[in-house]
Design an enzyme around this catalytic site. Structure first.
Site, PDB file in Angstrom:
ATOM      1  N   LYS A  13     -17.525 -37.434  32.070  1.00 17.29           N
ATOM      2  CA  LYS A  13     -16.621 -37.944  33.102  1.00 17.29           C
ATOM      3  C   LYS A  13     -17.352 -38.853  34.097  1.00 17.29           C
ATOM      4  O   LYS A  13     -16.747 -39.734  34.690  1.00 17.29           O
ATOM      5  CB  LYS A  13     -15.981 -36.790  33.876  1.00 17.29           C
TER       6      LYS A  13
HETATM    7  C1  LIG Z   1     -12.818 -33.917  29.777  1.00 20.26           C
HETATM    8  C2  LIG Z   1     -13.629 -33.368  28.672  1.00 20.26           C
HETATM    9  C3  LIG Z   1     -13.190 -33.423  27.342  1.00 20.26           C
HETATM   10  C4  LIG Z   1     -11.838 -33.984  26.967  1.00 20.26           C
HETATM   11  O1  LIG Z   1     -11.723 -35.367  27.210  1.00 20.26           O
HETATM   12  P1  LIG Z   1     -10.285 -36.052  27.287  1.00 20.26           P
HETATM   13  O2  LIG Z   1     -10.540 -37.440  27.730  1.00 20.26           O
HETATM   14  O3  LIG Z   1      -9.498 -35.253  28.288  1.00 20.26           O
HETATM   15  O4  LIG Z   1      -9.683 -35.960  25.921  1.00 20.26           O
HETATM   16  C5  LIG Z   1     -14.034 -32.940  26.357  1.00 20.26           C
HETATM   17  N1  LIG Z   1     -15.228 -32.392  26.663  1.00 20.26           N
HETATM   18  C6  LIG Z   1     -15.675 -32.289  27.916  1.00 20.26           C
HETATM   19  C7  LIG Z   1     -16.983 -31.664  28.186  1.00 20.26           C
HETATM   20  C8  LIG Z   1     -14.906 -32.786  28.969  1.00 20.26           C
HETATM   21  O5  LIG Z   1     -15.339 -32.706  30.231  1.00 20.26           O
END
Ligand SMILES: *Cc1c(COP(=O)(O)O)cnc(C)c1O
Length: 461
Positions: free
Chosen positions: A112
């Site tokens: 993120k």
């Molecule tokens: C947010 C997240 C996901 C999922 O990603 P999306 O964009 O919501 O599909 C997968 N793994 C981790 C560690 C995340 O933080």
């Protein structure tokens, strides 16, 4: 570059407008009106480019009219300068077919950061002196800390972050609640992540409250986040042979944001052989892509909380293309879905999606198996989300040509209990975040009630 809503009723906006708005006023999500193309020559030219140079090439056409070249370059330097690895998102080889793309070298140890470090800078850039915005977000764990880290202490911005009480890991919670900046408010909500997301949506769908508080979103419904994520698909694809060889990507998926960024990269001309949508047992996307059944179930908590989702907001962006980019038609479909909790994709829509997407549902035993395999055979510790992606990649291997890149979405130390159970090794926190367990936490508990949340925000924003 201009942006249109997936529901066809909201104003067309430029890049500044979509960045600050997040959700469109008709309840839809913003998408660019066309896909800029990365030619074969451009991709060849990126073969020895740095991450920052790649990011500039990929992002620039989308920010036209809103940022100068020099401004964009400065924002990219600011966003990625503090990452813990010189390649920003390095590739790691597991065997002759399988690769990892490590996306967790940012400040909060999850992918993120790649998007939110840039988004924080964009907000600061686009807000005028004296402007104020209120960011309200829901997090299943990783978005919250990355968003808080991106805006903590920035003038003009107040952030309210909701997490489902007791359903995020200790490391995830502390990464949010130990940030002392006065513009940061954490709320532990009595309910699931979907409840939290529904509350946030309810606030955005209240035009008076939205205008009064200048609400803004940082969830992956924000186009600028997806845009930042397109970059690492291109960066990895080029390193493994684009434009001359296609690469498959396996993406641990929750809200369909990360994997949709891969779809954008493909629409821009990156050769992608397959996008594996790897889900845990909360498998609405696997049901939708494999059987056309997009219907909401109940959320089952797992050791991969960032994927414990039933409604994947960004799926609407793919549905827009599957509806022939007809916003009015999709608007009606989405309204019906919001009422009934069900949607049936047609065979033609499913076939269209299957040209690029393939969904794999991975249960906990299979996830643990992939985690063990990587540790025993490659000396590599994986976080459980990444292990879901790798399990899907190894399952699909026989049907794919060429390399498969699994997106390593979090550092294993964010989920030490699950990693230790599978591998026998307890991963340590990297030094730059080792202070986490010494600092005081600060957060409030609230019921899953929109009026209570509005009152809380009014008192503090
Ligand atoms: C947010 C997240 C996901 C999922 O990603 P999306 O964009 O919501 O599909 C997968 N793994 C981790 C560690 C995340 O933080």
């Amino acid at each position: 570059m201009q942006y249109q809503s997936t529901r066809g009723q909201a104003p067309i906006l430029d890049f500044r407008g979509v960045t600050l708005a997040g959700l469109a006023t008709d309840g839809g999500l913003y998408l660019p009106t066309h896909w800029p193309q990365l030619s074969a020559e451009t991709l060849e030219g990126l073969a020895s480019a740095s991450y920052l140079e790649t990011a500039f090439t990929v992002i620039r056409p989308f920010t036209e009219g809103a940022l100068t070249d020099a401004e964009l370059k400065a924002l990219l330097r600011q966003a990625y300068g503090d990452f813990g690895h010189a390649a920003v998102t390095p590739l790691v080889q597991l065997d002759h077919r399988q690769w990892l793309l490590e996306l967790f070298h940012g400040p909060t140890l999850a992918f993120k950061d790649v998007a939110l470090q840039l988004l924080g800078g964009l907000f600061a850039k686009f807000l005028g002196a004296g402007d104020k915005i209120t960011i309200v977000g829901a997090t299943s764990g990783d978005t919250g800390s990355a968003a808080i880290e991106a805006v903590a202490g920035r003038p003009g911005i107040t952030i309210f972050m909701l997490h489902p009480d007791g359903r995020v890991s200790d490391v995830q919670r502390r990464q949010m609640t130990t940030v002392a900046a006065p513009n940061v408010f954490n709320i532990a909500l009595a309910g699931s992540f979907d409840d939290a997301q529904a509350l946030v949506k309810a606030l955005f769908n209240d035009p008076a409250f939205r205008a009064e508080q200048q609400l803004s979103a940082v969830n992956s419904i924000n186009w600028a986040r997806l845009l930042a994520q397109i970059v690492y698909y291109v960066y990895a694809g080029v390193r493994l042979g684009a434009p001359h060889r296609a690469v498959a990507f396996s993406v641990p998926t929750g809200n369909f944001g990360d994997v949709f960024a891969g779809y954008c990269a493909a629409r821009m001309g990156l050769p992608v052989s397959k996008l594996l949508v790897a889900t845990n047992i909360n498998d609405i996307l696997a049901r939708a892509l494999n059987a056309g059944d997009y219907s909401v179930g109940t959320v089952a908590p797992t050791v991969t909380p960032s994927m414990d989702i039933q409604v994947s907001s960004n799926f609407e962006r793919l549905l827009f293309d599957l509806h022939g980019r007809d916003g009015q038609a999709l608007g009606r479909t989405m309204q019906a879905f919001e009422k009934t909790g069900r949607m049936q994709l047609t065979d033609a829509q499913r076939a269209e999606a299957a040209r690029l997407f393939r969904a794999e549902r991975v249960d906990e035993a299979q996830m643990m198996g992939a985690l063990q395999w990587a540790h025993a055979n490659c000396g590599q510790l994986l976080d459980p989300h990444t292990a879901i992606g790798l399990a899907a990649a190894r399952r699909a291997e026989a049907d794919l040509d060429g390399p498969t890149v699994t997106l390593a979405t979090a550092h294993p130390a964010k989920f030490p209990d699950a990693v230790e159970r599978a591998s026998g090794v307890r991963p340590g926190l990297p030094r730059r975040v080792a202070h986490l367990f010494d600092r005081a936490e600060r957060y409030d508990r609230l019921p899953a009630d929109a009026e209570a949340l509005k009152a809380y925000i009014r008192d503090r924003a």
